[in-house]
Every structure is written in structure tokens, then in C-alpha cells.
Design an enzyme around this catalytic site. Structure first.
Site, PDB file in Angstrom:
ATOM      1  N   LYS A  57     -50.279  17.772  13.328  1.00 49.90           N
ATOM      2  CA  LYS A  57     -49.066  18.563  13.159  1.00 49.90           C
ATOM      3  C   LYS A  57     -48.431  18.117  11.844  1.00 49.90           C
ATOM      4  O   LYS A  57     -47.956  16.986  11.734  1.00 49.90           O
ATOM      5  CB  LYS A  57     -48.108  18.327  14.331  1.00 49.90           C
TER       6      LYS A  57
ATOM      7  N   GLY B  72     -34.565  18.789  18.421  1.00 48.18           N
ATOM      8  CA  GLY B  72     -33.744  18.016  19.355  1.00 48.18           C
ATOM      9  C   GLY B  72     -32.361  18.581  19.602  1.00 48.18           C
ATOM     10  O   GLY B  72     -31.560  17.973  20.318  1.00 48.18           O
TER      11      GLY B  72
ATOM     12  N   ALA C 163     -39.736  23.047  18.466  1.00 42.07           N
ATOM     13  CA  ALA C 163     -38.414  22.495  18.141  1.00 42.07           C
ATOM     14  C   ALA C 163     -37.257  23.386  18.546  1.00 42.07           C
ATOM     15  O   ALA C 163     -37.280  24.599  18.347  1.00 42.07           O
ATOM     16  CB  ALA C 163     -38.278  22.186  16.650  1.00 42.07           C
ATOM     17  N   GLY C 164     -36.257  22.754  19.135  1.00 44.53           N
ATOM     18  CA  GLY C 164     -35.001  23.436  19.449  1.00 44.53           C
ATOM     19  C   GLY C 164     -34.899  23.997  20.852  1.00 44.53           C
ATOM     20  O   GLY C 164     -33.818  24.390  21.285  1.00 44.53           O
TER      21      GLY C 164
ATOM     22  N   ASN D 290     -40.132  18.617  23.428  1.00 50.46           N
ATOM     23  CA  ASN D 290     -40.087  17.193  23.753  1.00 50.46           C
ATOM     24  C   ASN D 290     -38.752  16.852  24.397  1.00 50.46           C
ATOM     25  O   ASN D 290     -38.665  16.633  25.610  1.00 50.46           O
ATOM     26  CB  ASN D 290     -40.303  16.368  22.466  1.00 50.46           C
ATOM     27  N   THR D 291     -37.674  16.899  23.585  1.00 47.65           N
ATOM     28  CA  THR D 291     -36.361  16.455  24.066  1.00 47.65           C
ATOM     29  C   THR D 291     -35.904  17.227  25.309  1.00 47.65           C
ATOM     30  O   THR D 291     -35.285  16.641  26.205  1.00 47.65           O
ATOM     31  CB  THR D 291     -35.324  16.622  22.941  1.00 47.65           C
TER      32      THR D 291
END
Lengths: 69, 256
Positions: free
Chosen positions: B96, B157, B183-184, B205-206
Site C-alpha cells: 500500500k 482516522g 480511510a475515514g 482500521n480505526t
């Protein structure tokens, strides 16, 4: 006689028994961990750890996978 | 099946491995998510305390494809170096590309991202660049040989979800390689929405690792991605300004 090398940015004095990268990994207690070694900006394949010879002033980076997104 | 380069995945959810409360929760979350792809970062090992546990020692690594990132790279050169370090693990040839160009928003540096993508494709990597939702850049990344495009839904995040669905849908429409929204994402609704827009996958992830209950959230995300994908394939109805009754008009005067 000790040999000075730089491991992950820090100076480290090791005995001259430590001749190869593999010896250094054993000395640090990380030989069995999944890791990657860069020796003087040269990325080593695992098989090269036993042959790669350490000399005074060498720069070693020992990296591994950590959590990340 | 989701095909990225020579890889094939039946799960369309890619999961990050950062910031979990502990390894046990993380392990359960990974299992519940049904993911087949885990992302990692490459960092210096703490050589003074080699007993520090590593998540890789807690999971059966053979069950997952590894997608290391180049996070920490400030330019293409550093990204290529991190990719090569990751590949020397012998564990993966996927990478990535993540070259951050702004510390506050963690938005990618488009020029260095494109450069790194070109170089890594030439080196034989399977390259998945993290990019903004810029349509032209997405096309150029594809032309550079990227095996998938990974536009952010909103800042990393931030949990703000999909702030520009229009741009994402343009990117999805134009792409000939998989588009993985990265992301986001904050909630299962965001993940489902990304898939409904036609994304081929979601990387998060987050949203899981920092959820109040990461294991449950991992499972929720699994279903959200599946539901969104099914909904996309089923084809949603057009929006109308006024109501249309679901019950028939005929025979309405029961009992009168």
C-alpha cells in the site's frame, strides 16, 4: 577488542565474536523473530544473514511489521 | 471474488492492525471481520526489549495476505525503500503506497504517490496506492500500473465517513482496476455506502480498533460490506420527490 556499529540509529559496542549479521541477531535475542535487516543501506534476504560480514562503523537497521492501517 | 493483481479474495473488507486495546481483542476482531487481507506498518524493532510481543506472533499468518504500507515515507524514495524492506520479509509482494503530504490532514502527496507507484510497478510489486478522491490522479495511478486504487473517504482516522460520494462514484465509474475505499470510514453505514456506490472493497482500521467493542464492530463491518455490495448489485431505486404507496389502491374501502 570491541567493534562499534550503529544499530537502529544507536551506537553499539559488540565483541569481535560477532562476525556476521546472524551473530548480531543472536546476541540481541531477536534471531527467531520475523524481521528484516538492512546492512549499510543494503536490504538483506534472510539467507544472507549468515554471510553478511560486520565491520567497524557499519550501519544496521532491524525492522519488523507493526500494527498499522 | 475481488481480484487485485494475481490475488483473489472472497472478503471485500481489508483490515488495518493498528491501535487495538490488546492483542486478544485484535485477534478476535480479525477473525470476526472475515477479512483475508491485513495491513501493517514497517518500523524499527525495539532491540533493547526483544520480548515485546508482536501481533504477527499471535495469528496464523498463513491465513491472511499481508498488505504492508509505506506509512512514514515522506517521498517516493522512502516509500520504495519501505516497500523493499517489507518484501524482504518474504511474506508479500503487495504494497500500500502511502506518502503523506500534509501532517494535519494526513492527505497524500499526489506527486510522490504517483512516482512511487510507477517505480514499484516496475519492480514487480502489486501496488495499491492510497490517494485522495481526485479523479485525474486516480486515472494517472491506473495508467502507471496500479493494481487497485484506494481513495480516502475522509481524513485517516477521522471517522467522518464519505464526504464526497460524487467524486468517489466518478473514480469508481472510470476505473478498470478495483477501487478500495480507504480511510475515514466511521460506521457500518459508511462501509455499506461505499460498497453501494460500487466500490470493490473497503479498507478500515480505526472504525474497528477504536470502537467501544471492536470485536462486535468487526462483525458489523463484515455484514455492512456484504450488504452494500449486494445492494449495489441489486440496483437501488431512483429517488422521487413525493410518496408512492406501497399498498394497492384497489379494494381500499374495506368494511365501509
Amino acid at each position: 577488542m570491541a567493534m562499534k556499529i550503529i544499530v537502529n540509529g544507536d551506537g553499539l559496542a559488540v565483541s569481535e565474536d560477532i562476525k556476521h549479521i546472524k551473530d548480531l541477531l543472536d546476541y540481541l535475542g531477536v534471531a527467531d523473530k520475523p524481521l528484516i535487516v538492512e546492512h549499510n543501506q543494503q536490504i538483506l534476504q534472510k539467507e544472507a544473514h549468515e554471510q553478511s560480514v560486520l565491520t567497524e562503523g557499519d550501519k544496521i537497521e532491524i525492522v519488523h511489521f507493526v500494527g498499522g492501517g | 471474488m475481488l481480484k487485485v493483481g494475481s490475488y483473489q479474495f472472497s472478503s471485500r473488507l481489508f483490515l488495518g492492525t493498528g491501535k487495538y486495546p490488546d492483542f486478544d481483542i485484535q485477534k478476535q476482531a480479525v477473525e470476526k471481520s472475515g477479512t483475508e487481507v491485513l495491513t501493517f506498518a514497517v518500523r524499527r524493532m525495539n532491540i533493547y526489549d526483544p520480548t515485546l510481543p508482536n501481533f504477527l506472533e499471535k495469528i496464523d499468518g498463513n491465513k491472511y495476505a499481508f498488505l504492508p504500507n509505506t506509512a512514514g515515507a515522506k517521498d517516493a524514495k522512502e516509500a520504495v525503500r519501505i516497500a523493499k524492506l517489507a518484501a524482504a520479509s518474504g511474506r508479500c509482494d503487495m504494497i500500500k503506497v502511502e506518502v503523506i503530504g500534509c501532517n494535519k490532514t494526513l492527505l497524500p502527496d499526489p506527486i510522490e504517490t504517483l512516482k512511487a507507484t510507477k517505480e514499484l510497478v516496475a519492480e514487480g510489486f502489486t501496488v495499491l496506492p492510497y490517494t485522495s478522491d481526485d479523479i485525474v490522479l486516480a486515472r494517472k495511478l491506473e495508467e502507471a500500473g496500479a493494481h487497485a486504487i484506494m481513495p480516502g473517504a475522509s481524513p485517516i482516522g477521522s471517522g467522518q465517513g464519505i464526504i464526497n460520494p460524487l467524486h468517489l462514484s466518478f473514480i469508481i465509474e472510470q476505473a478498470n482496476v478495483p477501487v478500495i475505499v480507504d480511510a475515514g470510514v466511521g460506521s457500518p453505514a459508511d462501509a455499506a455506502y461505499a460498497m453501494e456506490l460500487g466500490a470493490d472493497g473497503v479498507l478500515l482500521n480505526t472504525a474497528v480498533s477504536s470502537a467501544k467493542k471492536p470485536v462486535q464492530m468487526a462483525e458489523a463491518m463484515k455484514y455492512a460490506v456484504q450488504a452494500g455490495r449486494l445492494g449495489y448489485k441489486a440496483g437501488r431505486i431512483d429517488k422521487k420527490r413525493y410518496a408512492t404507496a406501497s399498498s394497492p389502491e384497489e379494494g381500499i374501502s374495506i368494511g365501509s
